[in-house]
Design a protein around this motif. Structure first.
Motif, short mmCIF file in Angstrom:
data_model
loop_
_atom_site.label_atom_id
_atom_site.label_comp_id
_atom_site.label_asym_id
_atom_site.label_seq_id
_atom_site.Cartn_x
_atom_site.Cartn_y
_atom_site.Cartn_z
N ALA A 58 0.83 -1.21 0.00
CA ALA A 58 0.00 0.00 0.00
C ALA A 58 0.86 1.26 0.00
N SER A 59 1.89 1.29 0.84
CA SER A 59 2.74 2.48 0.92
C SER A 59 3.55 2.69 -0.36
N ASN A 60 4.05 1.62 -0.94
CA ASN A 60 4.82 1.75 -2.19
C ASN A 60 3.94 2.13 -3.36
N LEU A 61 2.74 1.60 -3.42
CA LEU A 61 1.81 1.98 -4.49
C LEU A 61 1.43 3.45 -4.34
N ALA A 62 1.24 3.90 -3.11
CA ALA A 62 0.91 5.30 -2.86
C ALA A 62 2.03 6.22 -3.34
N VAL A 63 3.28 5.83 -3.08
CA VAL A 63 4.42 6.62 -3.52
C VAL A 63 4.48 6.64 -5.05
N ALA A 64 4.20 5.51 -5.67
CA ALA A 64 4.22 5.43 -7.14
C ALA A 64 3.21 6.41 -7.74
N TYR A 65 2.06 6.52 -7.12
CA TYR A 65 1.06 7.48 -7.59
C TYR A 65 1.51 8.91 -7.34
N ALA A 66 2.09 9.14 -6.17
CA ALA A 66 2.56 10.49 -5.84
C ALA A 66 3.66 10.94 -6.81
N GLN A 67 4.47 10.01 -7.26
CA GLN A 67 5.54 10.33 -8.20
C GLN A 67 5.02 10.67 -9.59
N SER A 68 3.75 10.35 -9.83
CA SER A 68 3.14 10.68 -11.12
C SER A 68 2.33 11.98 -11.02
N ASP A 69 2.72 12.82 -10.06
CA ASP A 69 2.10 14.14 -9.86
C ASP A 69 0.65 14.07 -9.44
N LYS A 70 0.30 13.02 -8.72
CA LYS A 70 -1.04 12.90 -8.14
C LYS A 70 -0.96 13.28 -6.66
N LYS A 71 -2.00 13.92 -6.18
CA LYS A 71 -2.08 14.19 -4.75
C LYS A 71 -2.72 12.97 -4.10
N VAL A 72 -1.95 12.30 -3.24
CA VAL A 72 -2.34 10.97 -2.75
C VAL A 72 -2.54 10.99 -1.24
N LEU A 73 -3.57 10.27 -0.80
CA LEU A 73 -3.82 10.09 0.63
C LEU A 73 -3.81 8.61 0.96
N VAL A 74 -3.03 8.23 1.96
CA VAL A 74 -3.06 6.87 2.49
C VAL A 74 -3.91 6.89 3.76
N ILE A 75 -4.91 6.01 3.82
CA ILE A 75 -5.74 5.89 5.01
C ILE A 75 -5.45 4.54 5.66
N ASP A 76 -5.03 4.57 6.91
CA ASP A 76 -4.82 3.33 7.64
C ASP A 76 -6.14 2.92 8.27
N ALA A 77 -6.85 2.02 7.58
CA ALA A 77 -8.14 1.55 8.06
C ALA A 77 -8.01 0.21 8.79
N ASP A 78 -6.79 -0.14 9.14
CA ASP A 78 -6.60 -1.31 10.01
C ASP A 78 -6.73 -0.80 11.44
N LEU A 79 -7.95 -0.78 11.94
CA LEU A 79 -8.23 -0.22 13.25
C LEU A 79 -7.92 -1.18 14.38
N ASP A 156 -5.55 0.94 3.50
CA ASP A 156 -4.99 -0.30 4.04
C ASP A 156 -5.98 -0.88 5.04
N THR A 157 -6.38 -2.14 4.86
CA THR A 157 -7.36 -2.77 5.74
C THR A 157 -6.79 -4.05 6.36
N PRO A 158 -7.45 -4.60 7.39
CA PRO A 158 -6.97 -5.83 8.01
C PRO A 158 -7.08 -7.02 7.06
N PRO A 159 -6.41 -8.13 7.37
CA PRO A 159 -6.54 -9.35 6.57
C PRO A 159 -7.99 -9.78 6.46
N ALA A 160 -8.38 -10.19 5.26
CA ALA A 160 -9.78 -10.47 4.98
C ALA A 160 -10.32 -11.74 5.64
N LEU A 161 -9.44 -12.70 5.95
CA LEU A 161 -9.92 -13.94 6.56
C LEU A 161 -10.01 -13.83 8.08
#
Length: 232
Positions: A58-79, A156-161
């Motif tokens: 999730a963090s690396n994909l977010a950086v990849a988007y940010a590097q393409s001049d996108k304004k990116v938000l990562v939400i940690d939804a693993d509560l 980013d969410t918790p494991p689905a199982l």
């Protein structure tokens, strides 16, 4: 901005020319081209179990988007077991749980990271009712509000199982990625994750398989579901 010396390194940021970084850029491109009629802006990541590299992806994909001049938000939804505040070396005193419970506004808990164009909403204090909070109308309204300020939102969410949280969030996003640790997760488990998400009509974007032994040193492999295909 400079990366804090004691933060967890994100390879797409620290070594953007590496083969793995290129793989994340390919993943970004595949997601962008997976829909012709509408843009995929809110992307959720989950896995079958813990320790499969979900949050790292999730963090690396977010950086990849940010590097393409996108304004990116990562939400940690693993509560339940949040990690993103460790990755970006931010406090977890305030975050998503504060917003959904009505204690704070999104702008009050979103923080700027050391990566240009990349922002983080930590999970906040662990609540007694994570699934109910994620399923709430306030969570839906918050995502709609955030789409006005950000080009791409990675959740980013918790494991689905393990819990139902991922299924709940999947109903509120544009697409879902499943992260699988090669050799660690059996096919049956991967198929169960896919079935659980499809049961709530989640839009499956594909699978990211990590820890793959490849001659060129790449550690991630992206597999697109297509319309009728199953997870390998």
């Amino acid at each position: 901005m400079q990366r804090p010396n004691n933060s967890r390194p994100i390879i797409t940021h620290t070594n953007p020319k590496s083969p793995i970084s290129e793989t994340f850029r390919t993943l970004r491109t595949n997601i962008d081209f997976s829909s012709v009629d509408e843009q995929i802006r809110v992307i959720m990541l989950t896995s079958a179990g813990p320790g499969e590299g979900k949050s790292t992806t999730a963090s690396n994909l977010a950086v990849a988007y940010a590097q393409s001049d996108k304004k990116v938000l990562v939400i940690d939804a693993d509560l339940r077991k949040p990690t993103m505040h460790h990755t970006f070396m931010k406090t977890n005193r305030w975050g998503l749980s504060n917003v959904v419970s009505g204690q704070s506004a999104p702008v009050e808990v979103i923080v700027e990271t050391h990566v240009h164009n990349l922002f983080l909403m930590p999970s906040g204090p662990v609540p007694p009712n994570p699934s109910e909070m994620l399923a709430s109308k306030r969570m839906t309204a918050m995502l709609e509000e955030l789409k006005e300020s950000f080009d791409v939102i990675i959740i980013d969410t918790p494991p689905a199982l393990a819990v139902t949280d991922a299924q709940v969030v999947a109903t509120k996003v544009d697409g879902v990625l499943i992260v699988i640790d090669y050799g660690k997760v059996k096919r049956e488990a991967a198929m169960k994750v896919k079935a659980n998400l499809q049961h709530v009509n989640a839009r499956m974007l594909g699978v990211v398989i990590n820890n793959v032994n490849r001659k060129n040193g790449e550690g991630y492999y992206y597999y697109y579901y297509g319309n009728d295909q199953s997870a390998k």
